[in-house]
Motif scaffolding. Structure first.
Motif, short mmCIF file in Angstrom:
data_model
loop_
_atom_site.label_atom_id
_atom_site.label_comp_id
_atom_site.label_asym_id
_atom_site.label_seq_id
_atom_site.Cartn_x
_atom_site.Cartn_y
_atom_site.Cartn_z
N THR A 12 3.63 -9.33 1.39
CA THR A 12 3.81 -8.57 0.16
C THR A 12 2.68 -8.95 -0.78
O THR A 12 2.37 -10.14 -0.94
N ILE A 13 2.04 -7.96 -1.38
CA ILE A 13 0.81 -8.21 -2.13
C ILE A 13 0.84 -7.49 -3.48
O ILE A 13 1.61 -6.56 -3.68
N ILE A 14 -0.02 -7.98 -4.36
CA ILE A 14 -0.39 -7.27 -5.58
C ILE A 14 -1.89 -7.05 -5.51
O ILE A 14 -2.66 -8.02 -5.44
N ALA A 15 -2.32 -5.80 -5.48
CA ALA A 15 -3.74 -5.46 -5.39
C ALA A 15 -4.17 -4.77 -6.67
O ALA A 15 -3.49 -3.86 -7.16
N THR A 16 -5.32 -5.22 -7.20
CA THR A 16 -5.85 -4.64 -8.43
C THR A 16 -7.25 -4.12 -8.18
O THR A 16 -8.10 -4.84 -7.61
N GLY A 17 -7.50 -2.88 -8.58
CA GLY A 17 -8.82 -2.30 -8.37
C GLY A 17 -8.88 -0.87 -8.88
O GLY A 17 -7.99 -0.39 -9.58
N GLN A 18 -9.93 -0.17 -8.44
CA GLN A 18 -10.15 1.21 -8.86
C GLN A 18 -9.67 2.17 -7.76
O GLN A 18 -9.94 1.96 -6.59
N ILE A 19 -8.97 3.22 -8.15
CA ILE A 19 -8.61 4.30 -7.23
C ILE A 19 -9.72 5.35 -7.31
O ILE A 19 -10.02 5.85 -8.40
N ILE A 20 -10.32 5.66 -6.17
CA ILE A 20 -11.41 6.63 -6.16
C ILE A 20 -11.07 7.80 -5.25
O ILE A 20 -10.18 7.72 -4.40
N SER A 21 -11.80 8.88 -5.43
CA SER A 21 -11.63 10.06 -4.59
C SER A 21 -12.47 9.90 -3.33
O SER A 21 -13.67 9.65 -3.42
N PRO A 22 -11.89 10.03 -2.13
CA PRO A 22 -12.66 9.91 -0.90
C PRO A 22 -13.73 10.99 -0.82
O PRO A 22 -13.58 12.09 -1.35
#
Length: 780
Positions: free
Chosen positions: A135-145
C-alpha cells in the motif's frame, strides 16, 4: 464449429461497440435478449446466423459495461496531487525509471481527499523500494499520455484499464495488502529463480534468458530491445504459446508417470500452469496461451482430441469476457494470430524445409537428420513470422525484411535455451554448481542469438516503413482470420519439443557439445587481455560512464550512470564471459546520475575497491551502496596514485581535500589521469567551470593528454583548461542532439584541429600500446 462462429460474432460485437459509443449497455442487452428469443423461434436452418448476431450484441454489451470515466484523467496537467492505493503488479524497470501499476483508493489535491476506484501507471525513481501488494502514497504530476501518428499511448493505456499517468513521483510505502500475499510469494520465487541466471551469466545473455523463461525483459538494455524489434525477432523476448506448450507437455508427461489417477495428474498440471501464468504476469497474451494449454490438458484427461481453432476461440471468448479491451492488446493480437498461423502454415513450411534439406543432402545420415530436425523446429516460428508482419505494419508502420532469415537462424536454438535454462533455475535451488554448468552450456546459443539479431538489425534497410492505411491492414487481417476460422480443419498437433529431444543421437550430442565449447573458447579468446590499454566511453544517456581494461586484464569502472540494464549490458559485452570482477570502481561525485547503476553492478560483479572524492551525501541510496560493498572504500584526494602491475597509473588531480557536505559536488568532482607508456587520458567527469579553472592554475602540466573527457555540460567548459590540456581527441557526453550540435560548433571554433567525439552518437572505444592511440565509435 459453432464455437468458431460464436467467437467471430462476439469479437465483431466488441469492435462495433468501440465505435458506437453512444449506445448504452441496456440497448445492447435488450438486443441480445430479443435476438436470443428469436433464435429459439427460428427454424434450424436460420438459427445459426441469428445466434451469431446475438453473440455480437452480447459482446457489445460487455465492452459498453467496462468503465470509461476517470477522476485522475480529468486532473491531468493541472498540478501535483497524491494518491493512495495498492501496487497490483510487480514494478518494472525501464532505464533509470521504475514503472509501477497501482489500484487507486483515494486522491488528495489542494488539501481535499476524495475516494477513487481506478488504475494508474506511476513513473518513479528506480531506487523506490516498492513490491507488488504494497500500500503506497504516491505524489507527482498527472500528465496526458502522448499520441503518435500510428500509435496512441493514451489508447494503449486505456485498453489496459489505465486512465492516468503520473511522472516524477515520490512513493512512500505505508503497509502491505494481505490479498496479494500469494502473488508476492510467486513473484519472489520468480526473482529467486532469475537470480540464479544472473549469478552465472553476464548481460545481455542473462537478461535475454530471463525474458525467454519468465517474460521479464526489464534488465535488457534499450539497444538490445531495439535490435530485436528491427530484426523482427521481438517475439523471442515474450512468454508465448510455445513456452506454455513446452511447459504443459513437460508437466503432463511427468505427472502422468506418477502413481495417481489421470484426473489428479491433470489437476496438478493445471496448478503448475496457473502458477507459471501468475508468475509471468498474466497478461492477455499469456492468459490466452495458458487457457489453450489448460484445454489441452483437460482434453487429454477426458481422452478427448483437441481441435486447435476451437480451443483458440474458447480462449479468446474467455479472455475478452474478463476484459474486452484485451482485443486491442498488441501482445494478445500477436499471440492469437501466431497460433492461427502455426495451425495454418506450420506444416506446409515444414514440408518445404524438409524438401530443401533432402535436396541439399540427398544421402541419409546424421547431417540430413540434423537439417530435418532444424527444419521441424524452424517451421513454427517461420510460420509465426507471417502473422507478425501485418501486425507490425498495422501498429508501427514498419516491416522487417530480415525477420525470416533471422528467425531461421535463431529459432532452432530457442527450445534448447528455454528447456535447459528453465531446468537450471530449478536445479539451482538445490545444486548451484550444476545450475552454473547448465547455464554455461546455454551461454553460447544465447550469445549467438544476440549476435545474429544485432547483425540483422545492422543491415541497411533491415526495417522499412510502410504507408498502407491502418484501416486497409485491419480489414485484411480481419478477412484472413474470418476465412481461416470458417474453413478450419482438424489439426495434427505434435509435441515438437519432445520429438526434438527424443530424436537426438550420440553423434548429435557430441556435435552440440563441441559447438558449445568452441563458442565459449571463441568468446574468451576474443575478449582476452591483449597487452593493450582499452577505454570505452559508454553511451548512458548523457551520464558519465567509462570502462577501462588494462593490458593484463584488470577492469576499472568510472561512474556508470543511472541505467542499470544499459550498464550491465555494456560490461557483459566487453568483458570475458567468466570475468565477473572489477579491480576498481571510481565514483566521481555522490550523485545518483553518477552511481545510480552501481548497486546492480555490485550484485553481479565483485569489486576490489571503491574510490570516491570523500564527500558525504544526504542521499540514502549512496549510503546503502557504500554499506553493500564488502571491499575497500578509498577517499582519494590530489596526489593519490594507483599503480597496476602492467605499468598503468591512475593519478588523482581533484579534489584538493575532502569536500564538505554543503559544498557543490561538481566543484570537487574526482578528476583522474590514466597513464600508459607515453599516452595519457584525462577523465574530467562532471568537473565544473570553476574546478577546471582551479586545475589550470595548480596542475597545468598534468593536464596535457592525448584524450580528454570533458564535462557532461558544455556550459561548464573553461577555455583556459582546454588550452592547457592540448588534447588530440575530446570525448563528451550529451543527452540530446541539440546539445551535441552546439558543442561541435563551439569546439570547431576553439580547437579546430582536435578530433571531437560524443557518446550521444554511440559508445567510443580508444585503445593504445603506450606509443600510439587508435579509436572507433559504434552506432546508436
Amino acid at each position: 464449429m459453432r464455437l468458431i462462429y460464436l467467437s467471430i460474432g462476439w469479437c465483431a460485437g466488441i469492435i462495433a461497440a468501440s465505435g458506437l459509443t453512444f449506445l448504452p449497455v441496456t440497448v445492447w442487452l435488450a438486443a441480445g435478449l430479443a435476438l436470443a428469443v428469436l433464435a429459439c423461434l427460428m427454424p434450424s436452418g436460420w438459427r445459426l446466423p441469428v445466434v451469431i448476431i446475438t453473440a455480437a450484441a452480447l459482446g457489445g454489451a460487455r465492452l459498453t459495461a467496462s468503465p470509461v470515466q476517470s477522476l485522475l484523467a480529468d486532473r491531468a496537467d493541472r498540478g501535483g496531487l497524491s494518491i493512495e492505493g495498492v501496487v497490483t503488479q510487480p514494478p518494472r524497470r525501464s532505464g533509470s525509471t521504475l514503472i509501477v501499476r497501482a489500484s487507486v483508493q483515494s486522491v488528495t489535491q489542494d488539501g481535499q481527499t476524495v475516494p477513487a476506484s481506478e488504475n494508474i501507471r506511476i513513473r518513479a525513481s528506480i531506487s523506490a523500494p516498492v513490491q507488488v501488494g504494497d500500500t503506497i502514497i504516491a505524489t507527482g504530476q498527472i500528465i496526458s499520455p502522448y499520441v503518435f501518428d500510428r500509435f496512441s499511448y493514451a489508447d494503449s493505456l486505456e485498453r489496459q484499464g489505465i486512465f492516468a499517468l503520473m511522472t516524477d513521483a515520490s512513493i512512500q510505502v505505508t503497509g502491505e495488502n494481505s490479498a496479494f500475499s500469494v502473488q508476492r510469494g510467486l513473484y519472489g520465487f520468480r526473482d529467486r529463480l532469475s537470480d540464479t541466471i544472473r549469478r552465472h551469466l553476464p548481460e545481455p545473455a542473462a537478461g535475454l534468458l530471463v525474458s525467454i523463461v519468465f517474460g521479464d525483459d526489464s534488465t535488457l538494455s534499450d539497444g538490445v530491445r531495439e535490435a530485436f524489434a528491427v530484426s523482427g525477432a521481438a517475439h523471442v523476448l515474450a512468454v508465448s504459446g510455445f513456452n506454455m506448450l513446452v511447459l504443459a507437455s513437460t508437466v503432463q508427461a511427468l505427472f502422468s508417470r506418477l502413481p495417481v489417477r489421470r484426473e489428479l495428474s491433470a489437476l496438478l498440471a493445471l496448478a503448475v500452469i496457473l502458477a507459471y501464468t501468475l508468475m509471468t504476469g498474466a497478461s492477455p497474451a499469456i492468459l490466452r496461451a495458458a487457457l489453450m494449454s489448460a484445454l489441452l490438458i483437460v482434453g487429454a484427461a477426458l481422452r478427448r482430441k483437441s481441435f486447435l481453432p476451437a480451443s483458440l476461440c474458447a480462449a479468446v471468448i474467455g479472455i475478452t469476457l474478463l476484459d474486452p479491451n484485451a482485443l486491442w492488446d498488441i501482445g494478445f493480437q500477436l499471440s492469437t494470430l501466431t497460433t492461427l498461423a502455426l495451425w495454418q502454415f506450420s506444416m506446409p513450411v515444414e514440408r518445404r524445409l524438409a524438401g530443401m534439406a533432402t535436396w541439399l543432402i540427398p544421402r541419409r545420415g546424421a547431417t540430413q537428420s540434423t537439417l530435418l530436425t532444424v527444419g521441424r523446429l524452424a517451421a513454427p516460428n517461420l510460420a509465426a513470422s507471417i502473422a507478425a508482419v501485418p501486425l507490425t505494419a498495422l501498429h508501427f508502420g514498419a516491416i522487417s525484411l530480415v525477420s525470416p532469415i533471422v528467425s531461421l537462424l535463431i529459432v532452432p536454438l530457442q527450445p534448447f535455451i528455454m528447456m535447459v535454462g528453465a531446468s537450471a533455475t530449478l536445479i539451482g535451488l538445490l545444486w548451484d554448481g550444476l545450475a552454473g554448468l547448465l547455464l554455461t552450456a546455454c551461454y553460447v546459443p544465447i550469445a549467438f542469438t544476440i549476435q545474429i539479431v544485432r547483425l540483422g538489425a545492422a543491415i541497411p534497410f533491415a526495417q522499412i516503413t510502410t504507408d498502407i492505411a491502418p484501416t486497409i491492414l485491419g480489414l485484411a487481417l480481419a478477412l484472413w482470420i474470418g476465412v481461416t476460422m470458417v474453413a478450419a480443419a482438424v489439426p495434427e498437433m505434435t509435441n515438437r519439443a519432445r520429438a526434438f529431444f527424443a530424436s537426438r543421437r550420440l553423434s548429435t550430442g557430441l556435435i552440440v557439445c563441441a559447438l558449445i565449447l568452441f563458442g565459449l573458447g571463441s568468446d574468451a579468446l576474443g575478449k582476452r587481455p591483449d597487452g593493450l590499454l582499452h577505454l570505452w566511453f559508454l553511451n548512458m544517456g548523457g551520464q558519465n560512464a567509462v570502462l577501462m581494461r588494462t593490458p593484463d586484464g584488470a577492469n576499472v569502472l568510472v561512474d556508470g550512470g543511472a541505467m542499470p540494464a544499459n550498464l550491465l549490458t555494456a560490461l557483459g559485452e566487453r568483458l570475458p564471459f567468466h570475468d565477473r570482477h572489477l579491480a576498481l570502481a571510481l565514483i566521481t561525485r555522490p550523485a545518483a546520475a553518477s552511481f545510480g547503476a552501481l548497486g546492480d553492478v555490485l550484485s553481479r560483479y565483485s569489486v576490489g575497491s571503491i574510490v570516491t572524492n570523500g564527500q558525504s551525501a544526504l542521499d540514502s541510496q549512496f549510503a546503502a551502496l557504500m554499506a553493500a560493498h564488502s571491499g575497500t572504500i578509498v577517499s582519494a584526494q590530489r596526489g593519490y596514485r594507483m599503480t597496476f602491475s602492467d605499468g598503468v597509473h591512475l593519478d588523482i588531480l581533484s579534489p584538493a581535500g575532502t569536500p564538505g557536505l554543503d559544498e557543490a559536488q561538481t566543484d570537487h568532482a574526482l578528476v583522474t589521469t590514466v597513464q600508459y607508456g607515453d599516452i595519457r587520458f584525462l577523465l574530467g567527469g562532471d568537473a565544473s567551470g570553476g574546478l577546471q579553472e582551479e586545475l589550470t592554475t595548480c596542475c597545468a602540466d598534468a593536464l596535457a593528454a592525448h584524450v580528454v573527457q570533458g564535462s557532461t555540460s558544455f556550459g561548464r567548459i573553461n577555455e583556459a583548461f582546454w588550452t592547457a590540456a592540448e588534447p588530440g581527441h575530446i570525448v563528451l557526453h550529451n543527452r540530446v542532439a541539440a546539445e551535441a550540435s552546439d558543442v561541435a560548433r563551439s569546439f570547431a571554433t576553439m580547437l579546430p584541429d582536435v578530433g571531437l567525439y560524443d557518446t550521444f552518437y554511440g559508445d567510443i572505444h580508444f585503445w593504445t600500446d603506450g606509443t600510439q592511440v587508435w579509436h572507433s565509435q559504434s552506432s546508436g
